[in-house]
Design a protein around this motif. Structure first.
Motif: not given
Length: 445
Positions: A332-351
Motif C-alpha cells: 500500500s503506497s498510493l499516498q506515499l509514492g511521491l515522497p518515497a521516490i523523491w527521497t531516494e532520487a535526491r539522495r542519488r542526485g536526481h532532480s
C-alpha cells in the motif's frame, strides 16, 4: 486568452522547458498559458501565490487496485482517491482485479463506472482484463473506453482472474494488435515459480527464493518474442528484476513496441531491510537486493524504464499474516509514492524534473492521456504543490487508505504535499480533502 479564473504563481514551476518562476493562467479547468512570474493578473482572476513551493503537474498513477465493488473492505474509490489526492496524484487508472466482478466485459465495466462515479476525488480511468475465455470481449471493451488490457502469465492470486498460457497469450495479443490496443503484463513464468523452493514461514529470504529473477526474465523474454512476431504493443508491469533491462533495451532498439514500469517499493526498499515476519513488505514479484535496486535506478536514468507507478494493492490487516507463503501479496503506497521516490532520487542526485518525467509525463504517455502529464497550454490544470525540502515521518494512522498497513511506517521522507489541484480547483490542502470532483476517463474521450 479566454477568461482567466485563476493564476497559480510560484518561484519554481516545472514545465517541459525546465524549472523556473512562472504564473499559470487557468480558464475553464484548462491551462490557458504559462506566463512570466510577474505577469499582470487578468481582471477577475484569483491569484494563488505558493511562494517557493514547487508546482508539479499532477501525478498520474496507471497501476492501482481499487477493489471496488466486491472487495471494498480492502479498498474503495472513496478512500483510494482521497489517498491519491493527498499524495499529489490527480489521475489514476484502476486495474481490472481484485474487484468483483473483474473488468472483463462491457457489463462489468459499466458496473465499476457506476460505483466510481460519485466517489472519485480525482480523475479515474479503467484497464480491461484479458482472460483465457474472453477474447470476444476485448474489442467491445476497447470500444467502450478501457485504456488497454491486463493479463497474468502466472497465478493472479484470485480465482476469478486466471492466467494466460503462451498459446492463450498469443491469441489475445493477436486480437488486441488487430485494433492497435495495449497489453499490460504481469510477467512471471509459472514453470520457474513451480520449480523454485517453496517454504512456509516468516523468513523473508525463503519468500525471495520462491520468486526468482529467472521467472521474470523468462516471462519477459517470451513476451518480447510474442510481441515481435505479432507486431503487438506490450507493457511490462512492476519490473523487479534488473536482469531483464538489457533484454528490454535490445528489443526496443530492434523496433519491438515494449515499455516497462517499476514501483516505489522496488526503488526505495531492499530485501536486506525486510524483517522476518514483516509481510507488509510482501509483493509479487518481490522486493530484491540493494545491488538489484541500484541497477533499476540505472535503468530509470538511461530511459529503459519508462515510468514509476504504485501498484497499490491493499488488503485487510488480517490477510497480512506473519507467514510469507500465505499472506496477501501487495504494497500500500498510493499516498506515499511521491515522497518515497523523491527521497531516494535526491539522495542519488536526481532532480524533481526527473521525478515528473517518471511519475507524471511517463504514465500519461503510456495511457495516451494527452491532457495530463505536463504544465503547458491546453493541458488540464492539474497540479501538485510540494515543499521538497520539508520532511515527515510516516504514521499509518494519518494515511487516507482504507487499511493503513504500510511498509513505509516510521520512515522519514522528504517532500510534503501542500496542495493538490484538479482542473484548477484545490482538492487537497495539507491533507484536508474537498468533496469528490473527479471525472471518469475514457480512452476514446
Amino acid at each position: 486568452m479566454p477568461d482567466v479564473e485563476l493564476v497559480l504563481r510560484s518561484t519554481r514551476v516545472i514545465t517541459p522547458e525546465g524549472t523556473g518562476p512562472a504564473s499559470i493562467a487557468v480558464s475553464g479547468g484548462v491551462i490557458a498559458a504559462v506566463l512570466p512570474y510577474d505577469a499582470e493578473v487578468p481582471e477577475g482572476a484569483r491569484l494563488e501565490d505558493v511562494g517557493d513551493d514547487v508546482v508539479l503537474p499532477g501525478l498520474v498513477d496507471t497501476h492501482v487496485h481499487v477493489n471496488d465493488p466486491g472487495r471494498t473492505e480492502w479498498e474503495g474509490f472513496w478512500t483510494a482517491t482521497r489517498a491519491a489526492a493527498a499524495g499529489g496524484i490527480t489521475t489514476l487508472l484502476d486495474m481490472p482485479l481484485n474487484s468483483l466482478p473483474p473488468t472483463t466485459t462491457v457489463e462489468h465495466l459499466r458496473i465499476k463506472q457506476d460505483v466510481a462515479r460519485t466517489k472519485a476525488h480525482i480523475d479515474v480511468g479503467f484497464w480491461g482484463g484479458a482472460l483465457p475465455d474472453n477474447v470476444k470481449d476485448l474489442r467491445p471493451l476497447f470500444d467502450a473506453g478501457v485504456f488497454g488490457f491486463k493479463c497474468f502469465l502466472s497465478p493472479s492470486g484470485v480465482d476469478e482472474f486466471p492466467q494466460l498460457d503462451q498459446e492463450q497469450l498469443a491469441t489475445s495479443l493477436a486480437e488486441i494488435a488487430g485494433f492497435d490496443g495495449l497489453m499490460i503484463v504481469h510477467a512471471e513464468d509459472p514453470h520457474h515459480l513451480a520449480a523454485a523452493p517453496q517454504k512456509a514461514g516468516g523468513k523473508y529470504a525463503d519468500f525471495l527464493a520462491s520468486r526468482p529473477r529467472d521467472a521474470e526474465n523468462t516471462a519477459i523474454e517470451n513476451l518480447i518474442n510474442q510481441a515481435r512476431r505479432l507486431n503487438a504493443r506490450v507493457h511490462v508491469l512492476h519490473l523487479s528484476s534488473s536482469d531483464a533491462l538489457p533484454l528490454i533495451a535490445a528489443a526496443r532498439a530492434e523496433g519491438v513496441n515494449i515499455t516497462v514500469e517499476s514501483c516505489p517499493h522496488f526503488l526505495t526498499l531492499t530485501a536486506e531491510e525486510v524483517p522476518d515476519g514483516a509481510t507488509e513488505f510482501k509483493c509479487c514479484p518481490p522486493i530484491r537486493e540493494a545491488s538489484n535496486q541500484d541497477a533499476l535506478w540505472a535503468g530509470l536514468a538511461d530511459g529503459t524504464i519508462d515510468c514509476v507507478v504504485s501498484d497499490h494493492s491493499p488488503s485487510t490487516a488480517d490477510l497480512k499474516t506473519p507467514d510469507f507463503a500465505s499472506a496477501w501479496g501487495g504494497i500500500s503506497s498510493l499516498q506515499l509514492g511521491l515522497p518515497a521516490i523523491w527521497t531516494e532520487a535526491r539522495r542519488r542526485g536526481h532532480s524533481l524534473e526527473d521525478v515528473v518525467r517518471w511519475m507524471s509525463a511517463g504514465p500519461a504517455r503510456l495511457a495516451g492521456l494527452e491532457r495530463k502529464g505536463a504544465i503547458e497550454a491546453g493541458r488540464d490544470a492539474d497540479f501538485a504543490v510540494i515543499d521538497p525540502d520539508a520532511t515527515f515521518t510516516v504514521d499509518p494512522a494519518e494515511l487516507q487508505h482504507r487499511n493503513r498497513v504500510t511498509a513505509y511506517a516510521g520512515k522519514t521522507l522528504h517532500g510534503v504535499v501542500r496542495s493538490t489541484w484538479l482542473r484548477g480547483e484545490c482538492i487537497n490542502t495539507d491533507g484536508s480533502l474537498a468533496e469528490p470532483a473527479g471525472r471518469l476517463l475514457s480512452r476514446n474521450g
